[in-house]
Scaffold this active site. Sequence first.
Site, mmCIF file in Angstrom:
data_model
loop_
_atom_site.group_PDB
_atom_site.id
_atom_site.type_symbol
_atom_site.label_atom_id
_atom_site.label_comp_id
_atom_site.label_asym_id
_atom_site.label_seq_id
_atom_site.Cartn_x
_atom_site.Cartn_y
_atom_site.Cartn_z
ATOM 1 N N PRO A 159 39.139 -55.017 -9.698
ATOM 2 C CA PRO A 159 40.554 -54.707 -9.666
ATOM 3 C C PRO A 159 40.825 -53.215 -9.598
ATOM 4 O O PRO A 159 40.142 -52.413 -10.218
ATOM 5 C CB PRO A 159 41.039 -55.245 -10.995
ATOM 6 C CG PRO A 159 39.834 -55.241 -11.868
ATOM 7 C CD PRO A 159 38.638 -54.971 -11.055
ATOM 8 N N GLU A 160 41.852 -52.875 -8.854
ATOM 9 C CA GLU A 160 42.345 -51.504 -8.805
ATOM 10 C C GLU A 160 43.727 -51.485 -9.469
ATOM 11 O O GLU A 160 44.155 -52.483 -10.033
ATOM 12 C CB GLU A 160 42.414 -51.023 -7.358
ATOM 13 C CG GLU A 160 41.097 -51.186 -6.628
ATOM 14 C CD GLU A 160 41.154 -50.707 -5.190
ATOM 15 O OE1 GLU A 160 41.914 -49.761 -4.920
ATOM 16 O OE2 GLU A 160 40.447 -51.267 -4.349
#
Length: 278
Positions: free
Chosen positions: A2-3
């Site tokens: 995830p960013e």
Amino acid sequence: MPELPEVETIAQGVNTRVRGRRIVSVFLGSKPELLKSPRNEMLRALKHHSIAQVRRVGKHIVFDLAREAETSPIAQWLVHLGMTGRLLVAQPEVPLPAHTHAVLRLDDQREIRFVDARRFGRLSVLWLGEDGMSKGFVGTGREPLTISAEEFIALFHRRKAPMKSLLLNQSLLHGVGNIYADESLFHAGIRPKRQASRLTRAELLRLRKALQTVLRKAIASGGSSVSDYVDADGVQGFFQLEHCVYLRTGEPCRACQTPIQRIVLAGRGTHYCSRCQS
DNA sequence: AATGAAACCTGACAGC
DNA sequence: TGCTGTCAGGTTTCAT
């Protein structure tokens, strides 16, 4: 996995579901590399405390933990999801997924579950001072969504690394990862390999704008689900449908039909349009 | 100080 | 079916 947009989606989802609940019991798995703080410290910080708030700082999810019936937090639980980490809120009868490394049982029976196949994720605890001594976790770099134009330009002044490598550097900006680095460079019309110090002021201004726009749109779409990202309810995002270059090697550019190129930069797959990005 | 490459892990998928 | 190779949303550590 995830960013910034995915972590933001997860943190908001978890916050909505568990804010104000008390933690009644805690399970921590046996993989020591996942714990950046001593296990007994982590148990002591979590057990019997209330979740005052859950929020995102960079790529970290921060749980503010308070004594019952008090509002000011005494400690923070920090969750970094690495590449494949998930944070799920589930009813206890739902079977535990494989690679579940931590479970917080809440006073309404539901569970917060940390699941991570690849074990690049990290859990840690931060104790807060008595009189607001410690501000708590403030992140590793500047926040891309709120950084001013002048501060953004100053970050990259005289840096000779490729612009994309610097976008991935969490001590400069925190929260940007491989997808949004490639996508923001596309929207700004800048080749990933360009030396940061050789970008014009106008290009840097364009890049900041593109980055903020793409991050905001991705948050509005619930993030990008490329392989296995899901939010706190196990629901996928849909910003991957909007990707212009990321993982589109050989496919036609959405703007000019030129096939998208793939190179390796900073050890990461890097995607760009050779016509739109100069 | 800054940059780049390798290492840390597992799983999915393509090709043979 | 099953093997091999490649790739994957990230960070840290080590060498230059």
